[in-house]
Structure formats: structure tokens, C-alpha cells
Design a protein around this motif. Sequence first.
Motif, PDB file in Angstrom:
ATOM      1  N   LYS A  73       0.841  -1.198   0.000  1.00 58.76           N
ATOM      2  CA  LYS A  73       0.000   0.000   0.000  1.00 58.76           C
ATOM      3  C   LYS A  73       0.875   1.247   0.000  1.00 58.76           C
ATOM      4  CE  LYS A  73      -4.223  -1.676   2.207  1.00 58.76           C
ATOM      5  NZ  LYS A  73      -5.144  -1.526   3.349  1.00 58.76           N
ATOM      6  N   LEU A 110      -1.641   2.437  -4.844  1.00 61.91           N
ATOM      7  CA  LEU A 110      -2.337   1.336  -4.194  1.00 61.91           C
ATOM      8  C   LEU A 110      -2.798   1.755  -2.792  1.00 61.91           C
ATOM      9  CD1 LEU A 110      -3.114  -1.616  -4.692  1.00 61.91           C
ATOM     10  CD2 LEU A 110      -0.959  -2.296  -3.614  1.00 61.91           C
ATOM     11  N   GLY A 111      -4.083   1.581  -2.524  1.00 61.54           N
ATOM     12  CA  GLY A 111      -4.632   1.907  -1.210  1.00 61.54           C
ATOM     13  C   GLY A 111      -5.240   3.282  -1.105  1.00 61.54           C
ATOM     14  N   ASP A 112      -5.116   4.105  -2.159  1.00 63.13           N
ATOM     15  CA  ASP A 112      -5.673   5.461  -2.120  1.00 63.13           C
ATOM     16  C   ASP A 112      -7.071   5.556  -2.732  1.00 63.13           C
ATOM     17  OD1 ASP A 112      -3.492   6.464  -0.865  1.00 63.13           O
ATOM     18  OD2 ASP A 112      -2.951   7.918  -2.408  1.00 63.13           O
ATOM     19  N   CYS A 113      -7.643   4.408  -3.111  1.00 60.30           N
ATOM     20  CA  CYS A 113      -8.979   4.390  -3.730  1.00 60.30           C
ATOM     21  C   CYS A 113      -9.012   5.200  -5.020  1.00 60.30           C
ATOM     22  CB  CYS A 113     -10.040   4.914  -2.753  1.00 60.30           C
ATOM     23  SG  CYS A 113     -10.154   3.978  -1.226  1.00 60.30           S
ATOM     24  N   ASP A 114      -7.923   5.156  -5.774  1.00 63.70           N
ATOM     25  CA  ASP A 114      -7.863   5.852  -7.053  1.00 63.70           C
ATOM     26  C   ASP A 114      -8.599   5.089  -8.147  1.00 63.70           C
ATOM     27  OD1 ASP A 114      -6.326   7.798  -5.913  1.00 63.70           O
ATOM     28  OD2 ASP A 114      -4.417   7.039  -6.669  1.00 63.70           O
ATOM     29  N   GLN A 133     -12.753  -0.332  -6.229  1.00 65.63           N
ATOM     30  CA  GLN A 133     -12.340  -0.954  -4.978  1.00 65.63           C
ATOM     31  C   GLN A 133     -11.933  -2.407  -5.192  1.00 65.63           C
ATOM     32  OE1 GLN A 133     -15.221  -0.644  -1.872  1.00 65.63           O
ATOM     33  NE2 GLN A 133     -13.784  -1.216  -0.265  1.00 65.63           N
ATOM     34  N   ASP A 185      -8.348  -2.164  -6.018  1.00 70.09           N
ATOM     35  CA  ASP A 185      -7.539  -1.720  -4.881  1.00 70.09           C
ATOM     36  C   ASP A 185      -7.329  -2.861  -3.884  1.00 70.09           C
ATOM     37  OD1 ASP A 185      -6.114   0.523  -4.314  1.00 70.09           O
ATOM     38  OD2 ASP A 185      -7.683   1.547  -3.208  1.00 70.09           O
ATOM     39  N   GLN A 238      -3.137  -5.826  -4.514  1.00 65.60           N
ATOM     40  CA  GLN A 238      -2.116  -6.033  -3.481  1.00 65.60           C
ATOM     41  C   GLN A 238      -1.882  -7.516  -3.200  1.00 65.60           C
ATOM     42  OE1 GLN A 238      -3.664  -4.759   0.569  1.00 65.60           O
ATOM     43  NE2 GLN A 238      -5.299  -3.975  -0.726  1.00 65.60           N
TER      44      GLN A 238
END
Length: 410
Positions: A115, A143-147, A150, A153, A157
Motif C-alpha cells: 500500500k 495502491l490503497g488510495d482508492c484511485d 475498490q 484496490d 495487493q
Amino acid sequence: MASNGEDVRSSSPAQAGPGAEPLPTADAAQLDTAEDFEVLEEEEEEEEEEDLSELPPLENVGRLPASAREDAQPAEQGLGEVAEDPQEWLDVLGSGLLKKKTLVPGQGLDTRPRKGQDVTIRMKATLEDGSVVEENSALTFTLGDCDVLQALDLCVQLLEMRETALIVSDAKYCYGARGRSPDIPPNTALTLEVELLAAQDAPDLELLSGKEKIDLANRKRERGNFFYQQADYVLAINSYDIALKIIGSSSKVNFSPDEEAELLDIKVKCLNNLAASQLKLDHYEAALKSCNLVLEHQPGNIKALFRKGKVLAQQGEYREAIPILKAALKLEPSNKTIHAELSKLVKKHTDQKNVETEMYRKMLGNPSATGIPGKCKDKLPWSIPWKWLFGATAIALGGVALSVVIAARN
């Protein structure tokens, strides 16, 4: 140096939106002027006026253009194929709503991304009938920023470098109940075919140039706008907070006055839209804080004044809310939304005062004139005080006479 931002990050995701590649500068600028619901538009559509409680007050939320829709890209196989080999599928969340199956093995567990890293993937998105709704040969995101969706995301990972996997996701982790017009209907599950191509640490915020910091903060803000339009206010707050954190980070690079001004403008937009999202979740204290931060920079910001008045009204503080809305109306006299809200508050405040007056009257036992018994009406209101006045006068005269007698004897 950029001015400090406020990090009021809210917790985690509910439903996510599309995957996003970094937008070109031209697209970002177009969003700033045309699509950003922070921009105050006089001519909101008639059908939206009925939904003012559901949209950010004074904001035009319109639809994001195709270039800003940062869509994720699923795979060719439908959900029906999942049941054929249940042992090969990893139930990512334990609910059966998000599953992953390896198609091509990767380079080992130690090559999985972390992340906060910037990852690049190849991706294809398909519907249950196999129709492809999106493809991207090199989608890059944090990764992990909700770009991104979901589903991506959460699952990327779990990928090893160069692994190709099939991801089957319920609509909840894709485009949700709203879908994506015109190609993805509401409540539609997606299948994503994904290959992890690269992963590297995100750039050091302290070393970003002014333009790089502006572009990065704008992308996060635009992501928040997407989530707001999807009615996913928790994720909207998350994205605005990330943008504010980027803006407020310290820098070892000198920025030009124009870059400083642009960063401040993005900060104000994020705070205004953050307040709108917090209002949706009834987080009144947080929304009030966001409005106050805007007003510290721009005391005449109409949207911040309006929302601050709305927050105070929601808390029953009509006396404080009314002058704030009057100040907003003075800045924008023709704004019908402010007019309507102010009229509503004035009536509520009047009703509140009437209720309080009646309550105090009953508490103090102060009956109305019509409630006075008949025998009491005959009594003059000054009869009892007159008796006291007569007695007091007699005592005073007696005291004077006594003083005269004592003086004569001396």
C-alpha cells in the motif's frame, strides 16, 4: 512553500469507482472550470433543484467527462464460470462478493506490491455476457488510495509481479447501484482480467515541483468528486483528505507565486467539497471546521458561508445561522437557494421563539389576562402597595418627631 492543509481523514471504503490513469494537464484544467462541482453555477438544471438536499448546495455536479472517468477494466469471463472450479478461487473478503483466481503465476510472494506504492497493471473489464467495457494496457495508480475500483484496490495487493489473475466482483466493489452510463448498468457485476506489470515507491512529496504537486492534488480532488457523484461520501472524504495532505506537505522546492495561488485554490475547493460530504454524513462538527478553514483564507466565500449557516441550522443554532446566510445573500443577492434556506430558517427561528416564550410563561406562572379569576379583576393593582406606602410614611414621621424631642431636651 505550500500552505499547510488540514488532514481530517475519514475511515475506509464502501463502494468504489473506476480505475484512473493520471490525467493530462489539459483534462485536469477542463475539470476545474466545467465539471468541478465546487464551481458555483447559476443555471442548475430544473430537475436537480428538487434534489438540493441530495446534491452539494450551490454546486454543479454534472457528469464527469469520459476522459476523467478513470474506469477500471475487467475480464472476459462471466460470473457463471466461477462455480465450475470453486477450489481455484480465493474468496478475498470471505463474503463471496469478491473472488480472485490466478491464470498465470507470478514471481513470488515477496514481489507483491505494498500500500502506498505506485503500481502499473494491464486490465480488461467485461460484463457477464462477455462484452468488453474497458481495456487499458498500462493503468497506473497509488495502491490503497482508492484511485480505482475498490475491487482492484483490494485485489492488486494480492498479485505477484507478472501474475495474471481473474477477478470477479459484485457491483458493490465496482460501480454500485448507479452504474456507469451508458455501458455499465446499475448493480452490475464485473469480471476483471489483470496483470501486474510494475510497482515502485510513490514520489517523495517534499521533492515534487509546484506543477507536480498541483497535478497530483487535482487528481485526488477529482477522484473525490467522482465518489461524491456516486453518493459514496466516505470515499469522497478520503480522497479530499489525501489531496489536502499533499497540499499541506512540506516542500524542499520553491514554488512560484502562481503555483502557491493555485495550490490555495485547490485547497479551498477540497475543503468546500469536504464540508458538503461531511454534511451528507451528518458530521456537523467536522463540516463546521472545514467551512471555518475556508473562511480563514476567503472570508467572503459564498459556498463556505452557506454551508456554515446550514450546519448551524442543523444544530438548531438559528440565531447564529441567520446572519451568516444574510452575509452570503448580500454577496449573491439573486441566489434562489440561499433565499429559500434563509426564509426557512427565519420561520423556524420565529417558531422556536414562540415555543420558548410559551414555555417560560407557564414556568413562571404568568397567566394571560383572560385567565384571571373574576374576583381578582375587581382589585386595583395599586391597593396593596398603597397600604405599605402609608405604613412606611407613618414610621418615617414618627422617627422625625422623636428626633425633634431629643433635640429639644438637649
